[in-house]
Design an enzyme around this catalytic site. Structure first.
Site, PDB file in Angstrom:
ATOM      1  N   HIS A 172       0.850  -1.203   0.000  1.00  0.00           N
ATOM      2  CA  HIS A 172       0.000   0.000   0.000  1.00  0.00           C
ATOM      3  C   HIS A 172       0.888   1.258   0.000  1.00  0.00           C
ATOM      4  CE1 HIS A 172      -3.262   2.672   0.827  1.00  0.00           C
ATOM      5  NE2 HIS A 172      -4.087   1.772   1.326  1.00  0.00           N
ATOM      6  N   GLU A 276      -0.265   0.981  -5.749  1.00  0.00           N
ATOM      7  CA  GLU A 276       0.037  -0.221  -4.983  1.00  0.00           C
ATOM      8  C   GLU A 276       0.179  -1.442  -5.890  1.00  0.00           C
ATOM      9  OE1 GLU A 276      -3.097  -0.520  -2.016  1.00  0.00           O
ATOM     10  OE2 GLU A 276      -3.486   1.624  -2.248  1.00  0.00           O
TER      11      GLU A 276
END
Length: 318
Positions: A172, A276
């Site tokens: 992330h 991501e």
């Protein structure tokens, strides 16, 4: 103190205390680039180039108190991305205290990479109640001689009961940008994506390049191994190279959502962009003894302009 002794053998890798006394590792490459990794979450919180410029975004409201995940840097989503499953948001790897792996299995790697740390996460008895599988999650975090940040996750099924397990995964990554309105992404045009703001409905990307003027939360599918984030104001381009991670999530909360996130400043959305590397659409399934390996390599290069615009082909193919 075995871990400290082990780390002490490498002058460029230091174990020390971070915010709120949490253990962190500082990696320093000979030319001056650096990275900081917290054992809480196996979480990279800083990545600086050889001029000391911070390349990752970390919220100044980030709460460094387990089990609340750290807001910013590179949280690891495992064994579940987002709320697509029965576990807590983004799974539990980012909420656990990892260990330094003092005896990692050999990893075929670039011999130029001398600055790295190997971490490992294994389930506790309590974890089995949440996710009843035995696994070993090994993570190598490395700085290449040119300052590139490399993350290599390896996840092995160690179930003794013969059962396979499946998981989804994402890094992330929060990139630091000058102004979200001045940023564009190259490499995801014409691809299909799930729009998380529209109940994961599937669409096809229409734009030549992805730019930002409102909240975005999309999962791009079957993405190329190379994606570029072009920051016009900083004249900097981030390049993501990935392997074993076919999807790419693009997220920016914009103003209303940012105000609703307690550990994010109201205007922080202007200075961050999450892109991501992920495996979401098709969960990864491992039989006992099987291992999955992915790789993410991040680099930051000066942008060169061509007729006032960056030549995307040079970025993506150069």
């Amino acid at each position: 103190m075995e871990e400290r002794d082990m780390v002490g053998e490498k002058p460029s890798v230091e174990l020390c205390k971070g915010v709120n006394g949490l253990d962190k590792i500082v990696l320093r490459e000979a030319r001056g680039s650096s990275a900081e990794v917290y054992l809480f979450g196996g979480h990279v919180t800083s990545w600086k180039n050889d001029r000391g410029e911070e390349l990752l975004f970390l919220s100044n409201k980030a709460i460094f108190r387990p089990p609340k995940a750290i807001r910013g840097g590179i949280p690891i989503c495992f064994p579940q991305f987002s709320s697509h499953g029965n576990l807590e948001q983004h799974g539990f790897a980012r909420n656990k205290i990892w260990s330094i792996d003092t005896d990692p299995p050999s990893l075929v790697s670039n011999s130029l990479i001398k600055t790295f740390i190997d971490l490992i996460l294994k389930p506790t008895d309590d974890d089995f109640k949440i996710w009843p599988h035995s696994y070993e999650f090994r993570l190598r975090i490395a700085l290449a001689s040119g300052g590139d940040l490399i993350l290599i996750p390896r996840i092995r099924n160690t179930n003794a009961d013969g059962k396979p397990f499946s998981f989804t995964f994402a890094y992330h990554t929060y990139f630091s940008v000058s102004d979200i309105s001045e940023v564009r992404i190259e490499g995801l045009e014409t691809l299909d994506y799930f729009d998380n703001l529209k109940e994961r409905e599937r669409f096809t990307e229409q734009g030549d390049a992805i730019t930002f003027e409102s909240e975005v939360d999309k999962i791009y599918l079957s993405t190329p191994d190379k994606i570029a984030i072009i920051d016009h104001e900083k004249k900097r381009t981030f390049v993501l190279r990935k392997d074993g991670l076919p999807d790419a999530v693009v997220w920016n909360p914009w103003d209303k959502r940012a105000k609703a996130i307690p550990d994010l400043g109201d205007d922080d959305y202007k200075r961050m962009l999450c892109v991501e590397a992920a495996a979401i659409e098709k969960p990864i399934t491992l039989k006992p003894g099987e291992e999955w390996k992915g790789k993410l390599e991040l680099s930051a290069v000066p942008s060169s302009y061509c007729s006032g615009q960056l030549d995307p082909q040079k970025v993506l193919q150069g």
